[in-house]
Design a protein around this motif. Sequence first.
Motif, PDB file in Angstrom:
ATOM      1  N   ARG A 452       0.871  -1.174   0.000  1.00 25.65           N
ATOM      2  CA  ARG A 452       0.000   0.000   0.000  1.00 25.65           C
ATOM      3  C   ARG A 452       0.913   1.231   0.000  1.00 25.65           C
ATOM      4  NH1 ARG A 452      -4.417   2.807   2.477  1.00 25.65           N
ATOM      5  NH2 ARG A 452      -4.139   4.896   1.569  1.00 25.65           N
ATOM      6  N   VAL A 453       0.693   2.127  -0.949  1.00 26.20           N
ATOM      7  CA  VAL A 453       1.500   3.352  -1.050  1.00 26.20           C
ATOM      8  C   VAL A 453       0.652   4.526  -0.585  1.00 26.20           C
ATOM      9  CG1 VAL A 453       2.903   4.811  -2.546  1.00 26.20           C
ATOM     10  CG2 VAL A 453       2.731   2.352  -3.033  1.00 26.20           C
ATOM     11  N   TYR A 454       1.003   5.063   0.566  1.00 21.20           N
ATOM     12  CA  TYR A 454       0.298   6.226   1.106  1.00 21.20           C
ATOM     13  C   TYR A 454       0.838   7.501   0.486  1.00 21.20           C
ATOM     14  CZ  TYR A 454      -1.861   3.402   4.762  1.00 21.20           C
ATOM     15  OH  TYR A 454      -2.615   2.478   5.440  1.00 21.20           O
ATOM     16  N   GLY A 455      -0.010   8.493   0.368  1.00 19.53           N
ATOM     17  CA  GLY A 455       0.419   9.790  -0.115  1.00 19.53           C
ATOM     18  C   GLY A 455       0.803  10.681   1.040  1.00 19.53           C
ATOM     19  N   ALA A 456       0.290  11.896   1.043  1.00 26.52           N
ATOM     20  CA  ALA A 456       0.640  12.851   2.099  1.00 26.52           C
ATOM     21  C   ALA A 456       0.176  12.370   3.464  1.00 26.52           C
ATOM     22  CB  ALA A 456       0.038  14.215   1.779  1.00 26.52           C
ATOM     23  N   GLU A 457      -0.908  11.563   3.468  1.00 24.26           N
ATOM     24  CA  GLU A 457      -1.439  11.092   4.751  1.00 24.26           C
ATOM     25  C   GLU A 457      -0.599   9.911   5.252  1.00 24.26           C
ATOM     26  OE1 GLU A 457      -3.187   8.174   1.874  1.00 24.26           O
ATOM     27  OE2 GLU A 457      -2.329  10.180   1.913  1.00 24.26           O
ATOM     28  N   ALA A 458       0.135  10.120   6.299  1.00 23.79           N
ATOM     29  CA  ALA A 458       0.953   9.052   6.870  1.00 23.79           C
ATOM     30  C   ALA A 458       0.072   8.116   7.687  1.00 23.79           C
ATOM     31  CB  ALA A 458       2.039   9.637   7.760  1.00 23.79           C
ATOM     32  N   PRO A 459       0.201   6.797   7.487  1.00 26.73           N
ATOM     33  CA  PRO A 459      -0.627   5.858   8.257  1.00 26.73           C
ATOM     34  C   PRO A 459      -0.122   5.720   9.680  1.00 26.73           C
ATOM     35  CG  PRO A 459       0.946   4.645   6.934  1.00 26.73           C
ATOM     36  CD  PRO A 459       1.118   6.108   6.570  1.00 26.73           C
ATOM     37  N   GLU A 460      -1.003   5.350  10.550  1.00 30.68           N
ATOM     38  CA  GLU A 460      -0.586   4.974  11.893  1.00 30.68           C
ATOM     39  C   GLU A 460       0.218   3.674  11.800  1.00 30.68           C
ATOM     40  OE1 GLU A 460      -0.964   6.573  14.712  1.00 30.68           O
ATOM     41  OE2 GLU A 460      -2.024   8.228  13.721  1.00 30.68           O
ATOM     42  N   PRO A 461       1.273   3.520  12.602  1.00 28.33           N
ATOM     43  CA  PRO A 461       2.087   2.303  12.533  1.00 28.33           C
ATOM     44  C   PRO A 461       1.270   1.023  12.660  1.00 28.33           C
ATOM     45  CG  PRO A 461       3.184   3.952  13.875  1.00 28.33           C
ATOM     46  CD  PRO A 461       1.832   4.503  13.559  1.00 28.33           C
ATOM     47  N   ALA A 462       0.264   1.021  13.547  1.00 25.57           N
ATOM     48  CA  ALA A 462      -0.547  -0.189  13.723  1.00 25.57           C
ATOM     49  C   ALA A 462      -1.336  -0.499  12.451  1.00 25.57           C
ATOM     50  CB  ALA A 462      -1.499  -0.010  14.903  1.00 25.57           C
ATOM     51  N   THR A 463      -1.835   0.557  11.788  1.00 24.46           N
ATOM     52  CA  THR A 463      -2.571   0.359  10.540  1.00 24.46           C
ATOM     53  C   THR A 463      -1.659  -0.192   9.466  1.00 24.46           C
ATOM     54  OG1 THR A 463      -4.025   2.200  11.108  1.00 24.46           O
ATOM     55  CG2 THR A 463      -3.976   1.501   8.795  1.00 24.46           C
ATOM     56  N   ALA A 464      -0.454   0.393   9.367  1.00 23.38           N
ATOM     57  CA  ALA A 464       0.498  -0.060   8.363  1.00 23.38           C
ATOM     58  C   ALA A 464       0.887  -1.514   8.604  1.00 23.38           C
ATOM     59  CB  ALA A 464       1.741   0.828   8.377  1.00 23.38           C
ATOM     60  N   ALA A 465       1.075  -1.876   9.856  1.00 22.34           N
ATOM     61  CA  ALA A 465       1.480  -3.243  10.178  1.00 22.34           C
ATOM     62  C   ALA A 465       0.414  -4.254   9.812  1.00 22.34           C
ATOM     63  CB  ALA A 465       1.821  -3.350  11.657  1.00 22.34           C
ATOM     64  N   ALA A 466      -0.850  -3.824   9.775  1.00 21.30           N
ATOM     65  CA  ALA A 466      -1.943  -4.746   9.459  1.00 21.30           C
ATOM     66  C   ALA A 466      -2.058  -5.014   7.960  1.00 21.30           C
ATOM     67  CB  ALA A 466      -3.262  -4.177   9.982  1.00 21.30           C
ATOM     68  N   LEU A 467      -1.437  -4.172   7.153  1.00 22.01           N
ATOM     69  CA  LEU A 467      -1.474  -4.353   5.706  1.00 22.01           C
ATOM     70  C   LEU A 467      -0.382  -5.321   5.274  1.00 22.01           C
ATOM     71  CD1 LEU A 467      -1.879  -0.597   4.769  1.00 22.01           C
ATOM     72  CD2 LEU A 467      -3.655  -2.346   4.666  1.00 22.01           C
ATOM     73  N   PRO A 468      -0.467  -5.833   4.039  1.00 19.47           N
ATOM     74  CA  PRO A 468       0.627  -6.700   3.564  1.00 19.47           C
ATOM     75  C   PRO A 468       1.982  -6.029   3.723  1.00 19.47           C
ATOM     76  CG  PRO A 468      -1.218  -6.777   2.031  1.00 19.47           C
ATOM     77  CD  PRO A 468      -1.540  -5.720   3.041  1.00 19.47           C
ATOM     78  N   LYS A 469       2.136  -4.835   3.200  1.00 17.66           N
ATOM     79  CA  LYS A 469       3.307  -3.988   3.399  1.00 17.66           C
ATOM     80  C   LYS A 469       2.856  -2.579   3.069  1.00 17.66           C
ATOM     81  CE  LYS A 469       6.725  -7.492   2.051  1.00 17.66           C
ATOM     82  NZ  LYS A 469       7.252  -7.728   3.398  1.00 17.66           N
ATOM     83  N   ALA A 470       3.567  -1.570   3.587  1.00 18.76           N
ATOM     84  CA  ALA A 470       3.113  -0.200   3.363  1.00 18.76           C
ATOM     85  C   ALA A 470       4.297   0.728   3.172  1.00 18.76           C
ATOM     86  CB  ALA A 470       2.250   0.275   4.529  1.00 18.76           C
ATOM     87  N   LEU A 471       4.140   1.676   2.237  1.00 18.49           N
ATOM     88  CA  LEU A 471       5.138   2.700   1.955  1.00 18.49           C
ATOM     89  C   LEU A 471       4.483   4.067   2.107  1.00 18.49           C
ATOM     90  CD1 LEU A 471       6.595   1.211  -1.351  1.00 18.49           C
ATOM     91  CD2 LEU A 471       7.655   1.086   0.918  1.00 18.49           C
ATOM     92  N   HIS A 472       5.291   5.027   2.545  1.00 16.32           N
ATOM     93  CA  HIS A 472       4.800   6.392   2.651  1.00 16.32           C
ATOM     94  C   HIS A 472       5.509   7.212   1.572  1.00 16.32           C
ATOM     95  CE1 HIS A 472       4.289  10.290   5.223  1.00 16.32           C
ATOM     96  NE2 HIS A 472       3.452  10.239   4.211  1.00 16.32           N
ATOM     97  N   ASP A 473       4.755   7.675   0.590  1.00 17.28           N
ATOM     98  CA  ASP A 473       5.283   8.502  -0.493  1.00 17.28           C
ATOM     99  C   ASP A 473       5.311   9.946  -0.004  1.00 17.28           C
ATOM    100  OD1 ASP A 473       6.155   9.402  -2.950  1.00 17.28           O
ATOM    101  OD2 ASP A 473       4.174   9.293  -3.891  1.00 17.28           O
ATOM    102  N   LEU A 474       6.248  10.212   0.880  1.00 16.40           N
ATOM    103  CA  LEU A 474       6.259  11.451   1.651  1.00 16.40           C
ATOM    104  C   LEU A 474       6.258  12.695   0.766  1.00 16.40           C
ATOM    105  CD1 LEU A 474       6.427  12.563   4.555  1.00 16.40           C
ATOM    106  CD2 LEU A 474       8.912  12.515   4.334  1.00 16.40           C
ATOM    107  N   ASP A 475       7.065  12.678  -0.301  1.00 21.07           N
ATOM    108  CA  ASP A 475       7.184  13.854  -1.161  1.00 21.07           C
ATOM    109  C   ASP A 475       6.390  13.729  -2.465  1.00 21.07           C
ATOM    110  OD1 ASP A 475       8.984  15.230   0.576  1.00 21.07           O
ATOM    111  OD2 ASP A 475      10.570  13.871  -0.078  1.00 21.07           O
ATOM    112  N   GLY A 476       5.603  12.672  -2.582  1.00 21.06           N
ATOM    113  CA  GLY A 476       4.744  12.519  -3.747  1.00 21.06           C
ATOM    114  C   GLY A 476       5.438  12.068  -5.022  1.00 21.06           C
ATOM    115  N   HIS A 477       6.703  11.608  -4.925  1.00 17.45           N
ATOM    116  CA  HIS A 477       7.431  11.233  -6.141  1.00 17.45           C
ATOM    117  C   HIS A 477       6.845   9.989  -6.800  1.00 17.45           C
ATOM    118  CE1 HIS A 477      10.434  14.293  -5.725  1.00 17.45           C
ATOM    119  NE2 HIS A 477      10.827  13.872  -4.531  1.00 17.45           N
ATOM    120  N   ALA A 478       6.413   9.016  -6.007  1.00 16.61           N
ATOM    121  CA  ALA A 478       5.837   7.799  -6.593  1.00 16.61           C
ATOM    122  C   ALA A 478       4.519   8.107  -7.291  1.00 16.61           C
ATOM    123  CB  ALA A 478       5.642   6.732  -5.520  1.00 16.61           C
TER     124      ALA A 478
END
Length: 538
Positions: A452-478
């Motif tokens: 799961r690739v998040y945009g500007a909204e950073a997921p809560e660590p617990a939410t991210a851990a529940a997903l298969p894997k998660a990335l935070h596209d902090l600067d929107g490059h992806a």
Amino acid sequence: MTDVLIVGAGPTGLTLACDLARRGVPVRIVDKSPEYPRSSRSKGPNPRSLEVLEDLGVVEAVLAAGSPPLPMRKYRDGVAVADADPYAGSTPTPDAPYDRGRLIAQWRLEEILRDRLAGFGVAVETGTEVVGLTDGDASVAVAFADGSGADARYVVGCDGAHSRVRKLLGVAFDGETDEEQLMVCGDVEITPGVLDRGIWHQWFDEDGAVMLCPIPGTRTGWWYQSGPERDAEGRPLAPSPDGFRRLFAHHTRLPAGHLTEATLLSTYRVNVRMADRYRVGRVLLAGDAAHVHAIAGGLGMNTGIQDAFNLGWKLAQVLRGRADTELLDTYEEERLPVAAWTLDLTSERLRATLEAIRKPGGGLDSAITPSTTGLDRGYRWSSLAHPGGGGDVRSGDRAPDAPCVDATTGAPTRLFRVLAGPHITVLGFGAGAEPALREAAAAHGDAVRAFRVYGAEAPEPATAAALPKALHDLDGHAHAAYGIGGDTVVVVRPDNHVGLISDADDRDAVRLYLDALDGRREPDPMSVAGMVDGIRKG
């Protein structure tokens, strides 16, 4: 019986062997040469090949052993008249971390790839010449020159322009050889201090040219001259150290004795040829065995490396029963048009370069264009390219890189690190992509990595851990690189080309595409995705 026998242990064969070995495919690689060559030949990987080598886990060794491309100094009548740096002003970007190739002798690159292959327990079998092939229903019988033989489920000829494998198959190698455009090549040593080793020196005169490029990590340089010496009747003479010294003195205006060593001498003719088929039953062709072209632009070895990267995962999927043999037909479908394009590009760049060097200040920088990086080569026409895409990226294109953050650990990472390895990658942008990600991970196990690739909204660590894997596209490059506007799923093939870009709610498209690459799978009934899938099916 081995699964794959590779004939030819140059960069193409070694790339294919490394890719197959890391996938757990039993592989043998043989070469008729009794010992490893030490000639410099190709000048190194271009940016796209560096991305391939990064995926294979050897790019750091390649970068350490080589150097960036050198600036070029052009001379006329022995006098320096112009300097040029084709890469001045070029810098890496978030989606393309390599803005230029790497200068490295081919023998050194082969050493690095052999070391990587040895880590998988595979060694090149030198002095092993293939003299016969018999393609059966389930395997290929291979005959060697020493009277021995072997059976392999597939054979790949990576044995160069004079490929014995291609000739045994009877595959046409159509094209032409220009007997007028001759070039003499070799590895030479110059008295230390006479020439700056940080410069690619190029002497052009009305009656010929000499080009000398230092080889990183050695006292040697690549030597190219525009034509051989000729006898009184105009017939070309075989290259010799004395001939090199005479031409060195003539074009550089330096004493002939400064050229102290000249080895591995050869005459190069411009060949523009291409095989009319890349596959005959269980035997395939790659690299120079399938295509040769003008050296302008430095695409020969690079096209072979990229052939191998396209073929490796397809062979592995078929051998493991995860795809029908028709998947192998897409190798020719995708790579043959690239070879045809490469023949046209290099021929055009050669013409442009020959025109440029007629004028003072012209040089080999004329051969370099954005297309010689290899970054713009994709397969939009392929049957594996699901229609669709966003922004400049479409299905079939090279998958862009982007800096991200691991949403679980907070550590910086990149999409290329996520893509690296023998797996299919599924990227889900937006909350609506989560069901497709869960289904993909549950149905295909280790063959698929879902993020799961998040945009500007950073997921809560617990939410991210529940997903298969998660990335935070902090600067929107992806998001920018893939042209993401709404909830979207992107499937990236194991060779890091985009296979599918789909709306997140079109889960059937994602499921069917993954089934085509990795076989029809049913989700694990004990997983959340499996339960949801079972409910949906009633």
